[in-house]
Design an enzyme around this catalytic site. Structure first.
Site, PDB file in Angstrom:
ATOM      1  N   ARG A  46     -26.543 -10.652 -50.808  1.00  0.00           N
ATOM      2  CA  ARG A  46     -26.651 -11.276 -49.481  1.00  0.00           C
ATOM      3  C   ARG A  46     -27.106 -10.297 -48.402  1.00  0.00           C
ATOM      4  NH1 ARG A  46     -21.537 -15.541 -49.244  1.00  0.00           N
ATOM      5  NH2 ARG A  46     -22.201 -16.793 -51.044  1.00  0.00           N
ATOM      6  N   ASP A 155     -15.082 -21.201 -34.620  1.00  0.00           N
ATOM      7  CA  ASP A 155     -15.583 -20.487 -35.793  1.00  0.00           C
ATOM      8  C   ASP A 155     -16.171 -19.172 -35.305  1.00  0.00           C
ATOM      9  OD1 ASP A 155     -16.226 -21.447 -38.880  1.00  0.00           O
ATOM     10  OD2 ASP A 155     -17.562 -19.855 -38.195  1.00  0.00           O
TER      11      ASP A 155
END
Length: 290
Positions: A46, A155
């Protein structure tokens, strides 16, 4: 991809054990993430994309870049790359059933008494959870939007918060919404998407928040959903987080966590199991916020 191609890809940017430990230490210090050694291939897969996107040739140079004050956006790209935003409408349906059957009646009594209702979706991802909460409440409290009823949805990832705030999803993602709710509180938009109604959206305030930081509100909350977030943390961080949530809950309030998570540590003195990955706040009362 052949083994030779895989090997060539892996050699593009060196990634030593020291590089991994440095990334893991940073993730733990800033975001509370616990990256086990077994996650090294995933982390490389990633983050190597971020290095290529920024034209950075090595992980030590990438870590140096992250230390710059002006690179806050890249630090958020890092957390976004290291976590997975997998969610759906009415995921783990038993939590919404419990909210409807056990907490909404108490909320109605509070509204009649002129009191406020506050619910927190902590780790709201792309918004399906808080919108599911809003639909559950509006189904039983049709005038909730005109009452003192609010859902806070937070978030850490600003991109995912913006998507949640927008409230628009591919039509296929609406399959988890009960048909009556889908008809009442969503609109179809071209080409093949659905958009949450203004009534639903008016109940929810979206904001960015790192759960490891100070929380800029007092509570208390009538329900907190923090599902599949603590799985990224080590046990010490989890237990500290459970206690912080417990302090923000009103008496008898509902606390829901992910299917693979369990409340442990000091918070068990304030949170009593009441169902599958569901807890009820016991003990001391919370303080009201404006």
């Amino acid at each position: 991809m052949t083994q030779a191609e895989v090997g060539s890809t892996l050699r593009e940017i060196p990634f030593s054990d020291a590089d991994f430990r440095a990334i893991a230490d940073l993730a733990l210090a800033e975001f509370g993430l616990n990256l086990a050694e077994s996650k090294k291939p995933l982390v490389y897969s990633r983050l190597s994309k971020r290095l290529k996107a920024r034209d950075v040739p090595s992980f030590p140079l990438y870590l140096a870049l992250l230390e710059r004050k002006e690179e806050n956006d890249e630090r958020l790209e890092l957390i976004s790359a290291l976590t997975t935003n997998v969610t759906s409408f009415f995921r783990e349906k038993h939590h919404f059933d419990m909210l409807r059957d056990e907490r909404v009646p108490a909320m109605i009594e509070k509204i009649r008494a002129g009191e406020r209702i506050r619910i927190w979706s902590a780790g709201c991802s792309s918004g399906q959870e808080p919108y599911s909460i809003a639909m559950t409440i509006l189904d039983k409290i049709p005038d909730a939007a005109s009452q003192n009823v609010k859902i806070l949805a937070t978030d850490i990832d600003p991109k995912i918060v913006e998507r949640a705030r927008n409230g628009q999803y591919p039509e296929r993602e609406g399959t988890g919404i009960p048909p009556a709710f889908l008809q009442k509180w969503t609109q179809k938009t071209p080409p093949n998407e659905i958009r949450m109604s203004n009534e639903i959206r008016s109940l929810i305030t979206f904001a960015e928040l790192n759960l490891m930081s100070e929380w800029p509100f007092q509570g208390p909350f009538d329900a907190i959903f923090c599902r599949n977030v603590a799985i990224y943390f080590n046990q010490e961080t989890q237990q500290r987080l459970w206690s912080r949530f417990a302090e923000k809950l009103a008496p008898d309030a509902l606390f829901c966590i992910g299917h693979s998570e369990r409340v442990t540590g000091p918070a068990t003195q304030q949170l009593a199991a009441t169902g599958i990955t569901s807890y009820r706040k016991t003990g001391c009362t919370g303080r009201h916020a404006s």
